[in-house]
Scaffold this active site. Structure first.
Site, short mmCIF file in Angstrom:
data_model
loop_
_atom_site.label_atom_id
_atom_site.label_comp_id
_atom_site.label_asym_id
_atom_site.label_seq_id
_atom_site.Cartn_x
_atom_site.Cartn_y
_atom_site.Cartn_z
N ARG A 136 1.75 -2.95 -12.05
CA ARG A 136 0.34 -3.31 -12.27
C ARG A 136 -0.40 -2.20 -13.01
O ARG A 136 -1.26 -2.49 -13.86
CB ARG A 136 -0.34 -3.60 -10.92
N ARG A 154 -0.70 -7.33 0.78
CA ARG A 154 -0.42 -8.20 -0.36
C ARG A 154 0.96 -7.88 -0.92
O ARG A 154 1.34 -6.72 -0.99
CB ARG A 154 -1.48 -7.99 -1.44
N ARG A 179 -9.28 -9.04 -18.49
CA ARG A 179 -8.22 -8.05 -18.34
C ARG A 179 -7.46 -7.83 -19.64
O ARG A 179 -6.56 -7.00 -19.68
CB ARG A 179 -7.24 -8.54 -17.29
N ARG A 184 -3.03 -0.25 1.50
CA ARG A 184 -4.10 -1.25 1.60
C ARG A 184 -3.70 -2.44 2.48
O ARG A 184 -2.60 -2.94 2.39
CB ARG A 184 -4.47 -1.74 0.20
N LYS A 209 -12.95 -1.98 -7.04
CA LYS A 209 -13.80 -3.01 -7.67
C LYS A 209 -14.25 -4.05 -6.65
O LYS A 209 -15.41 -4.43 -6.60
CB LYS A 209 -13.06 -3.72 -8.81
P1 AMP Z 1 -6.43 -8.41 -8.52
O1 AMP Z 1 -6.77 -8.96 -7.17
O2 AMP Z 1 -7.59 -8.37 -9.45
O3 AMP Z 1 -5.68 -7.10 -8.43
O4 AMP Z 1 -5.40 -9.47 -9.19
C1 AMP Z 1 -4.15 -9.75 -8.58
C2 AMP Z 1 -3.22 -10.41 -9.58
O5 AMP Z 1 -3.80 -11.65 -10.02
C3 AMP Z 1 -2.96 -9.62 -10.86
O6 AMP Z 1 -1.94 -8.64 -10.72
C4 AMP Z 1 -2.56 -10.75 -11.82
O7 AMP Z 1 -1.24 -11.19 -11.57
C5 AMP Z 1 -3.51 -11.87 -11.41
N1 AMP Z 1 -4.80 -11.79 -12.16
C6 AMP Z 1 -6.03 -11.50 -11.68
N2 AMP Z 1 -6.95 -11.51 -12.65
C7 AMP Z 1 -6.30 -11.82 -13.79
C8 AMP Z 1 -6.68 -11.95 -15.14
N3 AMP Z 1 -7.95 -11.75 -15.53
N4 AMP Z 1 -5.72 -12.27 -16.04
C9 AMP Z 1 -4.45 -12.46 -15.69
N5 AMP Z 1 -4.00 -12.33 -14.43
C10 AMP Z 1 -4.91 -12.00 -13.48
#
Ligand code: AMP
Length: 214
Positions: A169, A158, A86, A125, A11
């Site tokens: 996740r 990360r 989400r 990654r 994404k």
């Molecule tokens: P991402 O970079 O999109 O994989 O997000 C990394 C982490 O940020 C996720 O595993 C969640 O802990 C938090 N996060 C990101 N977007 C959301 C969201 N829309 N709602 C809740 N937590 C989020």
């Protein structure tokens, strides 16, 4: 536009290409939260413990930040949401917010990638601390080890890209995020795109879908 798909589907990479192509803002909830963690703001302090375990940050912590970001001047020409919504509750909150802003969702694209491929991608990654560009330790290495090709920033893994957190996740995605797809499918907004292939191939598929329905 909303980009959906499990962690590791691509994404972020595709959103950056779309941002350049359509000249609209890429808004990533994960990037917003990581920025807050890096700056040690109250939001970042609250969010970090959830993020480190691969859990979702609660809505009362996150929603205000998303709203503030969507209302900024540079979002008014349109935006690509990555990582938000989400949950079904977040999708409802977004719907209400867009109504207040007199805006609408044109397109929801879901990037499909099989589970074993996601685990392989995420565990290798590496992310640039400065500009967020992503690499892979084996399949997409930078020219100089540990250094971003684009901005010379430091590459790091990360915390939530470690194997045990990746599984958490992916489970969160199945349980909480996959149902959001149904709500957009019912509204005839959802397009599904095969996420296997080069970033250019996947980008071509997304563009073709957007143009077909745009
Ligand atoms: P991402 O970079 O999109 O994989 O997000 C990394 C982490 O940020 C996720 O595993 C969640 O802990 C938090 N996060 C990101 N977007 C959301 C969201 N829309 N709602 C809740 N937590 C989020």
């Amino acid at each position: 536009m909303i980009l959906m798909g499990p962690p590791g589907a691509g994404k972020g990479t595709q959103a950056k290409l779309l941002e350049k192509h359509f000249q609209v803002r890429h808004i990533s909830s994960g990037d917003l939260l990581r920025g807050a963690v890096d700056q040690n703001t109250p939001l970042g302090q609250q969010a970090k413990r959830y993020m480190d375990h691969g859990e979702l940050v609660p809505d009362d912590v996150l929603l205000g930040t998303i709203e503030e970001r969507l209302r900024r001047d540079d979002s008014q020409g349109g935006f690509i949401l990555d990582g938000f919504p989400r949950t079904v509750a977040q999708a409802d909150a977004l719907c209400g917010l867009l109504q207040m802003m007199n805006a609408r969702i044109d397109d929801v694209t879901s990037i499909l990638v099989p589970r074993d491929e996601l685990v392989k991608r995420l565990s290798g990654r590496r992310t640039c601390r400065a500009c967020g560009t992503m690499y892979h330790a084996i399949f997409d290495q930078p020219r100089v080890a540990g250094v971003c090709d684009r901005c010379q920033g430091e590459l790091y893994q990360r915390v939530d890209d470690r194997e045990e957190t990746i599984r958490a996740r992916l489970e969160v995605y199945d349980r909480q995020t996959a149902p959001v797809l149904n709500t957009y499918r019912e509204r005839n907004l959802l397009r599904e795109v095969d996420g296997i292939g080069s970033r250019e191939q996947v980008f071509g598929r997304i563009l073709a879908q957007v143009q077909k329905h745009g």
